[in-house]
Structures are given as structure tokens and as C-alpha cells.
Design a protein around this motif. Structure first.
Motif, mmCIF file in Angstrom:
data_model
loop_
_atom_site.group_PDB
_atom_site.id
_atom_site.type_symbol
_atom_site.label_atom_id
_atom_site.label_comp_id
_atom_site.label_asym_id
_atom_site.label_seq_id
_atom_site.Cartn_x
_atom_site.Cartn_y
_atom_site.Cartn_z
ATOM 1 N N GLU A 1 14.905 -83.746 -50.409
ATOM 2 C CA GLU A 1 14.179 -82.610 -50.993
ATOM 3 C C GLU A 1 14.462 -81.303 -50.268
ATOM 4 O OE1 GLU A 1 9.563 -81.378 -52.146
ATOM 5 O OE2 GLU A 1 10.017 -83.320 -51.238
ATOM 6 N N PHE A 2 14.549 -81.330 -48.930
ATOM 7 C CA PHE A 2 14.659 -80.078 -48.168
ATOM 8 C C PHE A 2 15.989 -79.924 -47.431
ATOM 9 C CE2 PHE A 2 10.078 -81.216 -48.139
ATOM 10 C CZ PHE A 2 9.601 -80.148 -48.884
ATOM 11 N N GLY A 3 16.772 -81.006 -47.316
ATOM 12 C CA GLY A 3 18.038 -80.915 -46.610
ATOM 13 C C GLY A 3 17.921 -81.319 -45.150
ATOM 14 N N VAL A 4 19.072 -81.682 -44.559
ATOM 15 C CA VAL A 4 19.087 -82.126 -43.170
ATOM 16 C C VAL A 4 18.698 -81.000 -42.220
ATOM 17 C CG1 VAL A 4 20.539 -83.100 -41.335
ATOM 18 C CG2 VAL A 4 20.851 -83.847 -43.690
ATOM 19 N N ALA A 5 19.048 -79.757 -42.559
ATOM 20 C CA ALA A 5 18.770 -78.628 -41.671
ATOM 21 C C ALA A 5 17.274 -78.433 -41.446
ATOM 22 C CB ALA A 5 19.384 -77.348 -42.247
ATOM 23 N N MET A 6 16.459 -78.698 -42.477
ATOM 24 C CA MET A 6 15.012 -78.514 -42.349
ATOM 25 C C MET A 6 14.341 -79.673 -41.628
ATOM 26 S SD MET A 6 14.179 -75.598 -43.357
ATOM 27 C CE MET A 6 12.432 -75.900 -43.146
ATOM 28 N N LEU A 7 15.059 -80.787 -41.474
ATOM 29 C CA LEU A 7 14.460 -81.941 -40.798
ATOM 30 C C LEU A 7 14.081 -81.587 -39.364
ATOM 31 C CD1 LEU A 7 13.715 -84.951 -40.852
ATOM 32 C CD2 LEU A 7 16.067 -85.454 -40.136
ATOM 33 N N GLY A 8 14.939 -80.809 -38.688
ATOM 34 C CA GLY A 8 14.642 -80.431 -37.321
ATOM 35 C C GLY A 8 13.363 -79.621 -37.199
ATOM 36 N N VAL A 9 13.126 -78.692 -38.133
ATOM 37 C CA VAL A 9 11.910 -77.882 -38.110
ATOM 38 C C VAL A 9 10.681 -78.759 -38.301
ATOM 39 C CG1 VAL A 9 10.652 -76.023 -39.275
ATOM 40 C CG2 VAL A 9 13.115 -75.841 -38.942
ATOM 41 N N ILE A 10 10.763 -79.697 -39.239
ATOM 42 C CA ILE A 10 9.630 -80.577 -39.523
ATOM 43 C C ILE A 10 9.312 -81.448 -38.311
ATOM 44 C CG2 ILE A 10 8.870 -82.514 -40.946
ATOM 45 C CD1 ILE A 10 10.537 -81.283 -43.238
ATOM 46 N N VAL A 11 10.337 -82.026 -37.701
ATOM 47 C CA VAL A 11 10.126 -82.884 -36.527
ATOM 48 C C VAL A 11 9.626 -82.056 -35.349
ATOM 49 C CG1 VAL A 11 11.252 -84.436 -34.892
ATOM 50 C CG2 VAL A 11 11.852 -84.547 -37.314
ATOM 51 N N LEU A 12 10.157 -80.843 -35.182
ATOM 52 C CA LEU A 12 9.743 -79.972 -34.075
ATOM 53 C C LEU A 12 8.251 -79.673 -34.123
ATOM 54 C CD1 LEU A 12 10.149 -77.918 -31.759
ATOM 55 C CD2 LEU A 12 10.878 -76.261 -33.495
ATOM 56 N N PHE A 13 7.766 -79.235 -35.271
ATOM 57 C CA PHE A 13 6.355 -78.857 -35.357
ATOM 58 C C PHE A 13 5.446 -80.084 -35.439
ATOM 59 C CE2 PHE A 13 8.301 -74.806 -36.220
ATOM 60 C CZ PHE A 13 7.417 -73.915 -35.628
ATOM 61 N N SER A 14 5.980 -81.195 -35.888
ATOM 62 C CA SER A 14 5.205 -82.442 -35.796
ATOM 63 C C SER A 14 4.978 -82.812 -34.338
ATOM 64 C CB SER A 14 5.936 -83.576 -36.518
ATOM 65 O OG SER A 14 6.048 -83.318 -37.896
ATOM 66 N N GLY A 15 6.018 -82.641 -33.516
ATOM 67 C CA GLY A 15 5.876 -82.922 -32.097
ATOM 68 C C GLY A 15 4.876 -82.000 -31.420
ATOM 69 N N ILE A 16 4.928 -80.709 -31.761
ATOM 70 C CA ILE A 16 3.971 -79.755 -31.183
ATOM 71 C C ILE A 16 2.549 -80.137 -31.580
ATOM 72 C CG2 ILE A 16 3.212 -77.352 -31.232
ATOM 73 C CD1 ILE A 16 6.158 -76.560 -31.569
ATOM 74 N N LEU A 17 2.367 -80.519 -32.847
ATOM 75 C CA LEU A 17 1.037 -80.908 -33.316
ATOM 76 C C LEU A 17 0.560 -82.179 -32.612
ATOM 77 C CD1 LEU A 17 -1.198 -80.087 -35.196
ATOM 78 C CD2 LEU A 17 -0.069 -81.331 -37.047
ATOM 79 N N GLN A 18 1.462 -83.114 -32.344
ATOM 80 C CA GLN A 18 1.088 -84.320 -31.604
ATOM 81 C C GLN A 18 0.621 -83.972 -30.187
ATOM 82 O OE1 GLN A 18 4.781 -86.640 -32.222
ATOM 83 N NE2 GLN A 18 3.462 -88.290 -32.954
ATOM 84 N N ILE A 19 1.299 -83.040 -29.548
ATOM 85 C CA ILE A 19 0.887 -82.625 -28.202
ATOM 86 C C ILE A 19 -0.511 -82.030 -28.241
ATOM 87 C CG2 ILE A 19 1.373 -81.004 -26.331
ATOM 88 C CD1 ILE A 19 4.342 -81.344 -26.937
ATOM 89 N N VAL A 20 -0.779 -81.192 -29.253
ATOM 90 C CA VAL A 20 -2.106 -80.582 -29.383
ATOM 91 C C VAL A 20 -3.172 -81.655 -29.587
ATOM 92 C CG1 VAL A 20 -3.542 -79.067 -30.811
ATOM 93 C CG2 VAL A 20 -1.199 -78.397 -30.250
ATOM 94 N N LEU A 21 -2.885 -82.629 -30.446
ATOM 95 C CA LEU A 21 -3.846 -83.710 -30.690
ATOM 96 C C LEU A 21 -4.116 -84.503 -29.416
ATOM 97 C CD1 LEU A 21 -2.585 -85.069 -34.147
ATOM 98 C CD2 LEU A 21 -4.604 -83.678 -33.708
ATOM 99 N N GLY A 22 -3.082 -84.711 -28.613
ATOM 100 C CA GLY A 22 -3.284 -85.425 -27.360
ATOM 101 C C GLY A 22 -4.082 -84.609 -26.361
ATOM 102 N N LEU A 23 -3.830 -83.302 -26.312
ATOM 103 C CA LEU A 23 -4.553 -82.447 -25.368
ATOM 104 C C LEU A 23 -6.034 -82.350 -25.695
ATOM 105 C CD1 LEU A 23 -1.968 -79.545 -24.848
ATOM 106 C CD2 LEU A 23 -2.575 -81.348 -23.230
ATOM 107 N N VAL A 24 -6.368 -82.360 -26.983
ATOM 108 C CA VAL A 24 -7.790 -82.314 -27.363
ATOM 109 C C VAL A 24 -8.386 -83.715 -27.422
ATOM 110 C CG1 VAL A 24 -7.521 -80.155 -28.606
ATOM 111 C CG2 VAL A 24 -7.265 -82.296 -29.851
ATOM 112 N N ARG A 25 -7.636 -84.707 -26.936
ATOM 113 C CA ARG A 25 -8.117 -86.080 -26.742
ATOM 114 C C ARG A 25 -8.496 -86.752 -28.060
ATOM 115 N NH1 ARG A 25 -8.521 -86.923 -21.554
ATOM 116 N NH2 ARG A 25 -9.702 -88.854 -21.840
ATOM 117 N N LEU A 26 -7.616 -86.623 -29.037
ATOM 118 C CA LEU A 26 -7.831 -87.301 -30.310
ATOM 119 C C LEU A 26 -6.929 -88.524 -30.458
ATOM 120 C CD1 LEU A 26 -8.243 -84.338 -32.840
ATOM 121 C CD2 LEU A 26 -10.004 -85.748 -31.790
ATOM 122 N N GLY A 27 -6.346 -88.960 -29.340
ATOM 123 C CA GLY A 27 -5.447 -90.109 -29.420
ATOM 124 C C GLY A 27 -6.128 -91.352 -29.943
#
Length: 622
Positions: free
Chosen positions: A141-167
Motif C-alpha cells: 500500500e505505501f511502498g518499501v520507503a515508507m516502511l522505515g518511517v512506520i517502524v521508526l515511529f512505532s519504536g519511539i511509541l514503544q519507548i514512550v509506553l515503556g517509560l510510562v510503565r504500560l508494559g
């Protein structure tokens, strides 16, 4: 001071080891680190879960990085994990519709970045087959180039969830939804990989892939080269299932079945006259694609935001579910979920910056690590180093691997995810949960992963709400009184039944109505308001209404140790109840407006005559 009392007082200041709070065996959480843990007197038997936790605490005390492992064993385990990870990294990349190099890069990051973190000791991360279908849809749907952006911000969001102790929030998901999610991932994965197993191209959607299997078989039978490719794929699947059961030396059995299949595939593909498709691997460094301003501008697209949220939820859930499963495989330090979520986020952030595949914890690699005798994080970190060295120094070897062999590895992975034996098992245990599990699987197969998981979560919540709202409403006429008896949890889900009972009592035409709610353990606002309105209306019409209610807290529940009849809730011995009575509604107050009974407070009237058999049955059920 007695001996027992002295032991208790002294033990009140003892604190557990830090790793003991990551969850005991079987997912037991012993509470926050600040909670004091009293010593257990010698005469009191220690529960099995506590005994396991104590053992884990002793082992965890060896160091934050895990137990003490032998260096030789750790290196050997890392090689075993490497041999399992290599074909899986490549196979997942091919199944995801991206270059094989990206799968290897994600595997390297899973070892060197996530593997070095402290969240978990033995679970191994990398590109997962469970996300292959989702990645393929996203790339389409979005191409291989956009995969990096999606994975990047997913990782940032995971870090935020871990920092606010929602693991640990991800553990509060119905097991039926989890199993349905895995089955919904595995079923389409199996059918999609049947096509590359014969060097053919899959038609598209899961249902199209399923419908095209008869035609695929017919085409394969008439094509000799396709038959060779299919044979290699079938041998791979059979080896994956039976390798551990075949007779032979134990040392040979330690070689992963996937690696044996790859060796057989390379040997067959090199024979004269055999022309099967093999893996095409390019330069590892040249495949790195750092997202630029053009890709970052795609964040304004609602579809990209949805994909980021989807990857975050699924990758986090899969990683933490895997952590719980891996913790049950060994008796070492438990996973610290928030720290592990941050580690997974760091790995996905790096993977996104390099334009690689998303990373999750993977059961196959983790179990191989445990079975190989690993005790520390060193083995999983080294496996990433071996992946990097192999891809940089021996890329020509990867080009010899038949694609059908990798497809066979993924067919086996899909079957393990689908786990058909879990469906009859769930049917026997809980048919309501079986329905949730089956519906989740079907919706994921018919639509997409996010829609299916959300549907499963909603179905699980509805099922839990219905089961928690078990209410018995009985009504009958006795002499000049219409009686309504209610017991259980009265929530808005049972409001229609309550309204019917009240309306029937009013329609009876009797001069007196008795509402007996003493058996109610919880009365929510909707049901309470309905009762109050009914009482006010009937008294306004000249009907004598007697309302018997338990004392309720501000949440509508009966305080512990309060109430009468079978609806009473006994107090817990360790904590005396604190009562928070609800204010008495105006329709039920005496003429002075006080909470106590007035001269005409008919709702305090108690009939001392024996209750009828139907009412006793209603009370007896609760």
C-alpha cells in the motif's frame, strides 16, 4: 514477645531481590518493589508459586544481567541461535515482500541492540513471521520507503509506553484473543507460502490464496521444475516436524532442522538440470535506506498513522506474550516488562532509521537459546554479531539457498502459530472463549490484523461484561402483594429484565409492591435510577411500595461485612471494611429529609411471614 510474632516483625523489613518483581512462575506478580514481604514461619507451608519465586530470586541475585553462564556454553548457544535465525530472517523478508538484506539487518539489530538490553535475559528478537503478512500489506500500500518511517515511529511509541510503565498493560488481554490473533496470522501465512514453495506467485488476499490451491497443485504436477521446488519445500516441512524425533546421535539433533533443510536445498539446487529459484542477496550496506524529508512528510497521511499504531500494538503484544512464554521455559531471572518494551522500542527505532523490518521477540529463536543452555544475554547478543559477519563476508553462500526451502520453513512457522490443537482444547475448557478465539481468527483472515484484534478485544470485553453481570430476577404474586426479588450483579446489561419485572409488578394492580434487593452485590447507576424512578412513580400513584436494599458503597457495591441475606459480602480478615454509604434519594427519604426512617418510611417495612418457594430459590442461587 512470642517467637512467631518476633519473626513476623523482623521479616516486615525484608525486601526481595529486584528481579523477583518481574513476575513469578506462571505469570504471578508479587506486587510492587516497595511492598514489605514478611517472613513465613517454618510451620506454615509455602505455596508452590512462592517457592518458585524464592528460587528465582536467589538465581536473580547473581547479577542484573542474569545468572552466571559458562562462556563456552554461551558461545555455543549463540551459534545455535544464529543457525536458527539466518533462514528465518531471510524467509520472513521474502514473505514480507522486501529484499532479503532487510531481514538480515533486522536480525542483526535484534541481537546487538535488543539483545544487549536488560529487559529479558534469554528471549531473542528479530524479524518475526507473525508480522510478515502485515508488512506485506503495508509495503504493497505505501511502498518499501515508507516502511522505515512506520517502524521508526512505532519504536519511539514503544519507548514512550515503556517509560510510562504500560508494559504490563499488554498482559491484560484475553488469552482467547491472543490465540486467535496468532491463529489469524498463521493461517494466511501458511497458504501464502504454498505458492513460493512451488516457485509460483501468490494471487493476493488470504481467501484468494486458499481458493487457488487446487489450481496450484494442478500446475505443479505438470511442471518438472516446480515439482522439484515443491519436493524441497515438503522435505523442509517434514524435517521441521520430525527432526527431533528421528533416531540418531544427540549431538546431531542439536543442529536446527531449518539449517539441515537449507543444506539439502543447496545440494539439490546445485545438481545439473535443476533450475529452481534461489535467493538473490545484494549488498547489505547498500540496502540501508534512511528515511528522508519526503518519507517523513507521509506522517500527515491517516493511513500511515494507523499503520504506526497497528505495528506498535501488535509488535509490543507479541514481544511481551513471548516474554511470558519464555519465562516459563527456564528458572532464571524473570522479564522486566517495561524495560523489555523500551528495549524493543530501541531496536525498532534503529531498524526504522535503517529502513529495515520491524522487530519482535521470537519464540523459535528464544526456545533454541534456552534449550542450548544459555544463561546470560551474551548468547543472544553474539548471534547478532554472527549474522552481521556472515552477511558481510559470505553473501555468495546466501545466493545458493532455494526460495522453496525458506517457504517451507515459514509454512511450518505458520502451522505452529495456527496451532489447530488449541481450538478443541479451548472448546472443552470454555465455549465462550472458544467463540472469541474463532471469531478473532476469522476476522483477521477476512480483513486485516488490526481489525481482527480490535474485534477480538471488543468480543472479549463483552463476554466478560455479560459473565460479570449475572442477575436473577424473580417475580410472583402473593395475596395482595406483587413481589420482585433480585440478586447478583445488577448492571445496565440486565436493565431490560429489571424493567420488565417492575412493569409486570405495576400491571398486577395489587395495592402493595415489595422490591427485595437484599441479594444484590452490585447495583450500578442505571439500575439504581430505574428502581428509584419506579418507587417514586408508584408511590405518587398511591401504591404502597416496600423497598429492601443492602447498604451500598459509592461504587454501588455492598461493603465487605455489610448487607443481609445471601447477598452479604464477608469481610477479609486482613483488612476491615470501610463503608461509604450512598446518599438516600429524595423519593426514599422521610418527611424531614433525613437519611433515617420517617413516620411513613414504608421501605423499611419487613414482612415476617415465610417467603414462598420461588423467592427462596432466587436467594439460594446467590
Amino acid at each position: 514477645m512470642s517467637g512467631a510474632h518476633g519473626r513476623h516483625a523482623a521479616g516486615a523489613h525484608r525486601r526481595p531481590a529486584a528481579n523477583d518483581w518481574g513476575g513469578g512462575p506462571g505469570g504471578v506478580d508479587w506486587g510492587p518493589p516497595s511492598a514489605p514481604v514478611p517472613d513465613t514461619p517454618a510451620s506454615v507451608p509455602v505455596p508452590e508459586a512462592h517457592a518458585g519465586a524464592s528460587a528465582s530470586t536467589k538465581r536473580a541475585g547473581r547479577g542484573r544481567g542474569g545468572g552466571r553462564g559458562d562462556l563456552g556454553t554461551e558461545i555455543t548457544a549463540s551459534l545455535v541461535v544464529f543457525l536458527v535465525a539466518l533462514p528465518l530472517c531471510i524467509g520472513v523478508a521474502v514473505a514480507s515482500g522486501v529484499p532479503a538484506e532487510l531481514g538480515i539487518i533486522s536480525g542483526v539489530i535484534g541481537g546487538l541492540v535488543v539483545g544487549a538490553a536488560r529487559g529479558s535475559t534469554l528471549q531473542v528478537s528479530g524479524p518475526a513471521a507473525g508480522l510478515a503478512a502485515l508488512v506485506a500489506e503495508t509495503v504493497m500500500e505505501f511502498g518499501v520507503a515508507m516502511l522505515g518511517v512506520i517502524v521508526l515511529f512505532s519504536g519511539i511509541l514503544q519507548i514512550v509506553l515503556g517509560l510510562v510503565r504500560l508494559g504490563r498493560m499488554f498482559q491484560a488481554i484475553s488469552l482467547a484473543v491472543v490465540q486467535g490473533m496468532l491463529a489469524g496470522i498463521g493461517l494466511p501465512l501458511m497458504f501464502s507460502q504454498l505458492y513460493p514453495m512451488t516457485d509460483a506467485k501468490a494471487p493476493g488476499t488470504p481467501f484468494e490464496n486458499m481458493a487457488g490451491v487446487p489450481g496450484l497443485i494442478a500446475d505443479t504436477v505438470t511442471d518438472p521444475q516446480a515439482l522439484v521446488a515443491a519436493g524441497l519445500g515438503i522435505v523442509t516441512v517434514v524435517l521441521s516436524f520430525l527432526w527431533k524425533r528421528l533416531p540418531g546421535p544427540a549431538a546431531v539433533k542439536k543442529i536446527p532442522a531449518a539449517l539441515v533443510a537449507v543444506g539439502i536445498g543447496i545440494a539439490v539446487a546445485s545438481l545439473p538440470g535443476v533450475e529452481v529459484r534461489t535467493l538473490q542477496v545484494g549488498n547489505l550496506l547498500a540496502s540501508v535506506d534512511v528515511p528522508g524529508p519526503g518519507q517523513l512528510a507521509g506522517l500527515a497521511d491517516a493511513g500511515i498513522i494507523t499503520a504506526i499504531l497497528t505495528f506498535t500494538v501488535i509488535a509490543s503484544a507479541e514481544s511481551l506474550f513471548t516474554a511470558a512464554a519464555v519465562d516459563r521455559m527456564h528458572d532464571g531471572p524473570r522479564t522486566r516488562y517495561n524495560t523489555e518494551l523500551i528495549a524493543q522500542g530501541a531496536g525498532n527505532t534503529v531498524a526504522g532509521l535503517l529502513g529495515a523490518l520491524p522487530i519482535t521477540a521470537v519464540v523459535a529463536r528464544s526456545s533454541a537459546n534456552v534449550q542450548a543452555g544459555a544463561k546470560t544475554r551474551l548468547s543472544r547478543t553474539l548471534h547478532g554479531l554472527w549474522l552481521l559477519a556472515f552477511a558481510l563476508l559470505l553473501p555468495q553462500v546466501l545466493a545458493l539457498i532455494p526460495i522453496s526451502v525458506l517457504a517451507g520453513v515459514l509454512v511450518h512457522s505458520g502451522w505452529k502459530l495456527f496451532a489447530p490443537e488449541e481450538f478443541p482444547k479451548m472448546w472443552r475448557q470454555d465455549r465462550g472463549e472458544f467463540a472469541v478465539m474463532t471469531l478473532t481468527t476469522l476476522v483477521i483472515t477476512a480483513t486485516a490484523l488490526l481489525e481482527g484484534v480490535l474485534f477480538g478485544l471488543v468480543a472479549g470485553v463483552v463476554l466478560a461484561a455479560l459473565r460479570m453481570s449475572q442477575t436473577v430476577v424473580r417475580q410472583h404474586i402473593e395475596d395482595d402483594t406483587a413481589k420482585v426479588v433480585m440478586a447478583g450483579n445488577a448492571t445496565f446489561l440486565r436493565l431490560p429484565r429489571l424493567i420488565d419485572a417492575l412493569e409486570n409488578a405495576a400491571a398486577s394492580g395489587k395495592p402493595r409492591i415489595r422490591l427485595d434487593l437484599l441479594g444484590v452485590t452490585h447495583l450500578d447507576h442505571a439500575c439504581r435510577s430505574q428502581v428509584e424512578e419506579f418507587v417514586a412513580q408508584q408511590r405518587g400513584a398511591g401504591v404502597r411500595v416496600e423497598l429492601l436494599m443492602p447498604e451500598l458503597t459509592a461504587t454501588g457495591s455492598v461493603p465487605e461485612g455489610r448487607g443481609t441475606g445471601r447477598g452479604a459480602v464477608p469481610p477479609r480478615p486482613e483488612s476491615p471494611p470501610v463503608s461509604m454509604p450512598m446518599p438516600v434519594p429524595a423519593a426514599m427519604q422521610g418527611p424531614t429529609g433525613s437519611a433515617g426512617p420517617g413516620p411513613d418510611a414504608e421501605w423499611f417495612y419487613l414482612d415476617t411471614r415465610p417467603m414462598s418457594e420461588g423467592v427462596e430459590e432466587a436467594r439460594a442461587g446467590w
